[in-house]
Design a protein around this motif. Structure first.
Motif, mmCIF file in Angstrom:
data_model
loop_
_atom_site.group_PDB
_atom_site.id
_atom_site.type_symbol
_atom_site.label_atom_id
_atom_site.label_comp_id
_atom_site.label_asym_id
_atom_site.label_seq_id
_atom_site.Cartn_x
_atom_site.Cartn_y
_atom_site.Cartn_z
ATOM 1 N N ILE A 130 29.946 29.722 51.836
ATOM 2 C CA ILE A 130 31.080 29.818 50.907
ATOM 3 C C ILE A 130 31.659 31.233 50.929
ATOM 4 O O ILE A 130 32.887 31.428 50.951
ATOM 5 N N THR A 131 30.779 32.230 50.925
ATOM 6 C CA THR A 131 31.231 33.621 50.983
ATOM 7 C C THR A 131 31.980 33.895 52.275
ATOM 8 O O THR A 131 33.024 34.565 52.275
ATOM 9 N N ALA A 132 31.454 33.381 53.386
ATOM 10 C CA ALA A 132 32.109 33.578 54.686
ATOM 11 C C ALA A 132 33.489 32.942 54.700
ATOM 12 O O ALA A 132 34.456 33.523 55.211
ATOM 13 N N GLN A 133 33.620 31.760 54.116
ATOM 14 C CA GLN A 133 34.916 31.086 54.063
ATOM 15 C C GLN A 133 35.893 31.864 53.196
ATOM 16 O O GLN A 133 37.085 31.978 53.525
ATOM 17 N N PHE A 134 35.411 32.413 52.086
ATOM 18 C CA PHE A 134 36.251 33.232 51.208
ATOM 19 C C PHE A 134 36.784 34.449 51.957
ATOM 20 O O PHE A 134 37.982 34.763 51.906
ATOM 21 N N LEU A 135 35.899 35.137 52.672
ATOM 22 C CA LEU A 135 36.314 36.314 53.442
ATOM 23 C C LEU A 135 37.308 35.935 54.534
ATOM 24 O O LEU A 135 38.255 36.668 54.811
ATOM 25 N N SER A 136 37.081 34.776 55.153
ATOM 26 C CA SER A 136 37.989 34.323 56.203
ATOM 27 C C SER A 136 39.389 34.055 55.652
ATOM 28 O O SER A 136 40.393 34.445 56.261
ATOM 29 N N GLU A 137 39.454 33.388 54.505
ATOM 30 C CA GLU A 137 40.742 33.028 53.934
ATOM 31 C C GLU A 137 41.508 34.234 53.397
ATOM 32 O O GLU A 137 42.744 34.263 53.425
ATOM 33 N N HIS A 138 40.780 35.266 52.919
ATOM 34 C CA HIS A 138 41.448 36.404 52.295
ATOM 35 C C HIS A 138 41.665 37.579 53.231
ATOM 36 O O HIS A 138 42.529 38.430 52.973
ATOM 37 N N TYR A 139 40.863 37.664 54.309
ATOM 38 C CA TYR A 139 40.972 38.826 55.196
ATOM 39 C C TYR A 139 41.214 38.442 56.652
ATOM 40 O O TYR A 139 41.315 39.323 57.509
ATOM 41 N N GLY A 140 41.277 37.144 56.951
ATOM 42 C CA GLY A 140 41.623 36.704 58.297
ATOM 43 C C GLY A 140 40.513 36.770 59.321
ATOM 44 O O GLY A 140 40.742 36.514 60.500
#
Length: 346
Positions: free
Chosen positions: A34-44
């Motif tokens: 979930i954290t990895a997906q959050f970082l992906s969505e917000h920082y590319g």
């Protein structure tokens, strides 16, 4: 009258007990995903890469005796296999037929050439054949997903987790570089929209990066690239079968608990094929196929997070520069084969 001893009910290690033991580790893997997906969505940043790096930072959670270790081991194998199996819901026979025999032949030739040459290159670079199959298969088919599927049928040794983590990290980074570098290359080479789609879909390792690169040029290129990429994904089952046969022929198939050999095709590959067959027969509604694709992505994210947690960063870095050179050479080879094929077909 003597009192009879009071009988106590001892709960065996049933499903509830096993689930309770696995829960802490699985929860950690899911939270990292979930954290990895959050970082992906917000920082590319690529979600797979983030999940792996975050997992590596939490390696202490997989130490012997920790409560999280059993669940992490379960996530790195069983949840991984579920994720790979669910990929089959995205594949159909019509999708394959739409590309035409020439394009399909080119894609298959690129896959076969990359894997076979990787075994030869591994000797030149002083690397083990297991690492060659992992890197070659991940480059040729579908990046991290292919690496995890192939790792599931390879005989395990003390370097298995390290090699898998290295392969996922390397192929994800290379895929990200290709997503940025290949669209300008397509323009410099003067490829038409269909040719550009075949090149991007036939060479970039991960599906997300293929989509990003293709649609950055045009919708037509993006759609063709995605379709070609899914054809590569459909080759996962036959490649895993071929690897399984090769391992058995070498007498290195792992023994199962009963003392016999494991099945020729692992259960998750059969699941992949079953879902692909159902989808080809139009028996899977589009919303269900979309749900399966989403579940597959989350399962693979949690699995790669667990693989990262189980892997020592120090040991992974010990793979060395030759292993990096191997996977870069495989990527260059695949790009060369696809470009040569496009030139011949034109």
């Amino acid at each position: 009258m003597p009192r009879l001893p009071r009988l106590r009910h001892h709960a065996g290690p049933g499903a509830a007990g096993r689930a309770k033991g696995l829960f802490p580790g699985i929860a950690v893997a899911v939270l990292v995903a979930i954290t990895a997906q959050f970082l992906s969505e917000h920082y590319g940043a690529p979600a797979m890469l983030m999940a792996l790096l975050l997992g590596l930072a939490l390696h202490f959670l997989a130490d012997e005796g920790t409560r999280t270790r059993p669940g992490i081991e379960f996530a790195s194998r069983a949840i991984l296999q579920v994720g790979v199996a669910l990929l089959g819901a995205r594949i159909s026979a019509q999708m394959i037929a739409d590309l035409g025999l020439a394009t399909i032949g080119l894609v298959v030739a690129g896959i076969v050439a990359t894997i076979l040459v990787s075994l030869l290159l591994a000797r030149a670079f002083g690397q083990d054949w297991r690492l060659a199959l992992l890197t070659g298969g991940s480059v040729a088919i579908c990046g991290a997903s292919a690496a995890m599927a192939i790792a599931a049928v390879l005989p395990r040794d003390e370097r298995s987790e390290r090699n898998l983590a290295f392969t996922v990290l390397s192929v994800t980074l290379l895929s990200t570089v290709a997503m940025v570098a290949y669209p300008p290359l397509v323009g410099a080479l003067g490829l038409s929209a269909p040719e550009a789609g075949v090149f991007l879909g036939g060479t970039i390792h991960d599906v997300a990066q293929v989509v990003g690169a293709g649609f950055s040029i045009s919708p037509e290129v993006g759609e063709t690239a995605t379709l070609v990429k899914l054809i590569r994904v459909s080759m996962l089952a036959p490649v895993v079968l071929a690897v399984s046969l090769a391992v058995r022929a070498r007498g290195q198939a792992e023994r199962v608990a009963a003392g016999g050999r494991p099945p020729l095709l692992p259960g998750f590959v059969l699941g992949f094929l079953a879902l692909a067959t159902l989808n080809s027969l139009a028996l899977i509604p589009v919303p269900v196929a979309d749900l399966a694709a989403g579940l597959s992505r989350w399962a693979l994210l949690a699995a790669i997070a667990a693989v990262g947690i189980r892997t020592s960063l120090v040991r992974m870095l010990a793979v060395g520069g030759n292993a990096v050179a191997l996977i870069v050479a495989e990527s260059a080879l695949l790009a060369g084969v696809i470009l040569a094929g496009l030139h011949l077909l034109s």
